[in-house]
Design a protein around this motif. Sequence first.
Motif, PDB file in Angstrom:
ATOM      1  N   LYS A  97     -17.072 -45.671 -17.522  1.00 35.16           N
ATOM      2  CA  LYS A  97     -17.924 -46.955 -17.309  1.00 35.16           C
ATOM      3  C   LYS A  97     -17.554 -47.471 -15.885  1.00 35.16           C
ATOM      4  N   LYS A  98     -18.636 -47.342 -15.181  1.00 36.87           N
ATOM      5  CA  LYS A  98     -18.552 -47.558 -13.635  1.00 36.87           C
ATOM      6  C   LYS A  98     -18.260 -48.680 -13.309  1.00 36.87           C
ATOM      7  N   ALA A  99     -17.179 -48.992 -12.059  1.00 37.32           N
ATOM      8  CA  ALA A  99     -17.081 -50.205 -11.325  1.00 37.32           C
ATOM      9  C   ALA A  99     -18.254 -50.492 -10.532  1.00 37.32           C
ATOM     10  N   THR A 100     -18.608 -51.729 -10.398  1.00 36.60           N
ATOM     11  CA  THR A 100     -19.549 -52.199  -9.450  1.00 36.60           C
ATOM     12  C   THR A 100     -19.234 -53.174  -8.349  1.00 36.60           C
ATOM     13  N   ALA A 101     -20.024 -53.654  -7.428  1.00 31.79           N
ATOM     14  CA  ALA A 101     -19.831 -54.464  -6.577  1.00 31.79           C
ATOM     15  C   ALA A 101     -19.214 -55.741  -7.086  1.00 31.79           C
ATOM     16  N   ALA A 102     -19.994 -56.351  -8.081  1.00 29.60           N
ATOM     17  CA  ALA A 102     -19.766 -57.642  -8.934  1.00 29.60           C
ATOM     18  C   ALA A 102     -18.721 -57.495  -9.768  1.00 29.60           C
ATOM     19  N   ASN A 103     -18.272 -56.195 -10.315  1.00 28.24           N
ATOM     20  CA  ASN A 103     -17.330 -56.099 -11.291  1.00 28.24           C
ATOM     21  C   ASN A 103     -16.263 -54.846 -10.743  1.00 28.24           C
ATOM     22  N   PRO A 104     -15.098 -55.021 -10.011  1.00 28.81           N
ATOM     23  CA  PRO A 104     -14.743 -54.096  -9.592  1.00 28.81           C
ATOM     24  C   PRO A 104     -13.590 -53.395 -10.837  1.00 28.81           C
ATOM     25  N   GLU A 105     -14.070 -53.059 -11.809  1.00 28.16           N
ATOM     26  CA  GLU A 105     -13.102 -52.634 -12.736  1.00 28.16           C
ATOM     27  C   GLU A 105     -13.889 -51.256 -13.366  1.00 28.16           C
ATOM     28  N   TYR A 106     -13.212 -50.326 -13.771  1.00 33.13           N
ATOM     29  CA  TYR A 106     -13.682 -49.083 -14.303  1.00 33.13           C
ATOM     30  C   TYR A 106     -13.045 -48.621 -15.727  1.00 33.13           C
ATOM     31  N   SER A 107     -13.531 -47.892 -16.471  1.00 37.63           N
ATOM     32  CA  SER A 107     -12.709 -47.261 -17.450  1.00 37.63           C
ATOM     33  C   SER A 107     -13.235 -45.719 -17.928  1.00 37.63           C
ATOM     34  N   VAL A 108     -12.396 -45.133 -18.526  1.00 36.88           N
ATOM     35  CA  VAL A 108     -12.784 -43.754 -19.077  1.00 36.88           C
ATOM     36  C   VAL A 108     -12.842 -43.944 -20.866  1.00 36.88           C
ATOM     37  N   GLU A 109     -13.816 -43.807 -21.172  1.00 39.97           N
ATOM     38  CA  GLU A 109     -13.892 -44.021 -22.550  1.00 39.97           C
ATOM     39  C   GLU A 109     -14.392 -42.651 -23.545  1.00 39.97           C
ATOM     40  N   ILE A 110     -14.229 -42.893 -24.894  1.00 46.49           N
ATOM     41  CA  ILE A 110     -14.998 -41.953 -25.735  1.00 46.49           C
ATOM     42  C   ILE A 110     -15.857 -42.759 -26.596  1.00 46.49           C
ATOM     43  N   LEU A 111     -17.013 -42.075 -26.287  1.00 46.49           N
ATOM     44  CA  LEU A 111     -18.142 -42.768 -26.891  1.00 46.49           C
ATOM     45  C   LEU A 111     -17.979 -43.033 -28.731  1.00 46.49           C
ATOM     46  N   PRO A 112     -18.499 -44.092 -29.224  1.00 44.34           N
ATOM     47  CA  PRO A 112     -17.983 -44.131 -30.483  1.00 44.34           C
ATOM     48  C   PRO A 112     -18.129 -43.059 -31.571  1.00 44.34           C
ATOM     49  N   GLU A 113     -19.241 -42.644 -31.462  1.00 41.41           N
ATOM     50  CA  GLU A 113     -19.367 -41.547 -32.539  1.00 41.41           C
ATOM     51  C   GLU A 113     -18.364 -40.177 -32.396  1.00 41.41           C
ATOM     52  N   GLN A 114     -18.019 -39.754 -30.967  1.00 41.72           N
ATOM     53  CA  GLN A 114     -17.106 -38.862 -30.894  1.00 41.72           C
ATOM     54  C   GLN A 114     -15.904 -39.446 -31.133  1.00 41.72           C
ATOM     55  N   ALA A 115     -15.450 -40.716 -30.742  1.00 45.44           N
ATOM     56  CA  ALA A 115     -14.292 -41.554 -31.155  1.00 45.44           C
ATOM     57  C   ALA A 115     -13.745 -41.158 -32.659  1.00 45.44           C
ATOM     58  N   LYS A 116     -14.917 -41.381 -33.588  1.00 44.50           N
ATOM     59  CA  LYS A 116     -14.583 -41.279 -35.122  1.00 44.50           C
ATOM     60  C   LYS A 116     -13.859 -39.918 -35.406  1.00 44.50           C
ATOM     61  N   TYR A 117     -14.261 -38.929 -34.602  1.00 42.51           N
ATOM     62  CA  TYR A 117     -13.598 -37.641 -34.843  1.00 42.51           C
ATOM     63  C   TYR A 117     -12.281 -37.666 -34.124  1.00 42.51           C
ATOM     64  N   MET A 118     -12.210 -37.748 -32.843  1.00 41.58           N
ATOM     65  CA  MET A 118     -11.157 -37.777 -32.049  1.00 41.58           C
ATOM     66  C   MET A 118      -9.823 -38.818 -32.277  1.00 41.58           C
ATOM     67  N   GLN A 119     -10.215 -39.797 -33.146  1.00 42.92           N
ATOM     68  CA  GLN A 119      -9.070 -40.666 -33.368  1.00 42.92           C
ATOM     69  C   GLN A 119      -8.037 -39.971 -33.989  1.00 42.92           C
ATOM     70  N   TYR A 120      -8.272 -38.806 -35.066  1.00 44.79           N
ATOM     71  CA  TYR A 120      -7.301 -38.213 -35.637  1.00 44.79           C
ATOM     72  C   TYR A 120      -6.285 -37.512 -34.707  1.00 44.79           C
ATOM     73  N   LEU A 121      -6.933 -36.792 -33.695  1.00 41.31           N
ATOM     74  CA  LEU A 121      -6.249 -36.070 -32.673  1.00 41.31           C
ATOM     75  C   LEU A 121      -5.372 -37.098 -31.808  1.00 41.31           C
ATOM     76  N   VAL A 122      -5.979 -38.168 -31.582  1.00 39.93           N
ATOM     77  CA  VAL A 122      -5.186 -39.145 -30.516  1.00 39.93           C
ATOM     78  C   VAL A 122      -4.099 -39.753 -31.310  1.00 39.93           C
ATOM     79  N   ASN A 123      -4.491 -40.592 -32.503  1.00 40.92           N
ATOM     80  CA  ASN A 123      -3.730 -41.480 -33.049  1.00 40.92           C
ATOM     81  C   ASN A 123      -2.769 -40.612 -34.413  1.00 40.92           C
ATOM     82  N   GLY A 124      -3.378 -39.400 -34.887  1.00 42.87           N
ATOM     83  CA  GLY A 124      -2.758 -39.118 -36.029  1.00 42.87           C
ATOM     84  C   GLY A 124      -3.474 -39.524 -37.189  1.00 42.87           C
ATOM     85  N   GLY A 125      -2.985 -39.598 -38.520  1.00 44.63           N
ATOM     86  CA  GLY A 125      -3.438 -39.962 -39.556  1.00 44.63           C
ATOM     87  C   GLY A 125      -3.947 -39.355 -40.727  1.00 44.63           C
TER      88      GLY A 125
END
Length: 225
Positions: free
Chosen positions: A69-97
């Motif tokens: 999620k890129k930074a812009t001139a108006a909002n100088p903040e960025y983030s690296v994220e996992i899209l919601p669909e992939q996050a549903k599967y990755m959550q078990y690797l990241v958080n366990g459960g």
Amino acid sequence: MAKDDFGFEFDLKGFTESLTKIEKQVLPTAQAGFLNGIAFGARRSLLAYAEKNIEGSPNAWTKRGFVVKKATAANPEYSVEILPEQAKYMQYLVNGGERRVGDPGATKYDVRVDSADETKNRFGNSPRHYLSRISKKAKREKDKRGKLAARRDKLRASGKSVAAATWGAQKKSTDSGIFFGKIRNTRGYWQRPEQRGGKLKLLVRFADAAKYDASFKWTTPSPAT
């Protein structure tokens, strides 16, 4: 108005105001570009980390889920994220459960735990729609066997041979058949042996739940530039 030693006059106040305007326009854009460079470097590091730490390596669909999620001139903040669909599967690797029936990656009835090695691709996963294909195949076989059993009953009642109504007489030479069932406390889809008395082969194993330990450290890698 200022005048230098050579007699050249220039508007110092106007120049200062123009410089301030340029700074306001250019510097935020440059800052956003710098931050986005860091962000994409972090994404590359996470993907490299995923290649090493996800068993069998992540497939193309999983990789597409790592986004910036890129930074812009108006909002100088960025983030690296996992899209919601992939996050549903990755959550078990990241958080366990624990994955249970109905959760992402599970069916309405069972949680798939494992598949036969020869059915897996180079990522360690079964091909897309594999489970759906064998499920439909098992259902067709079950229906056909039911009809054959009814046909044999009629043949017996009339004193005729049932040889033509057996599964062996109907099946293709290379198709030994599959079924869903529980054998020695293992529930799943099984491939029947080609010869009577042969060994059953487990194609897909199911359980009521599957536990996962957190194995993917989301904050571990540092940005790669």
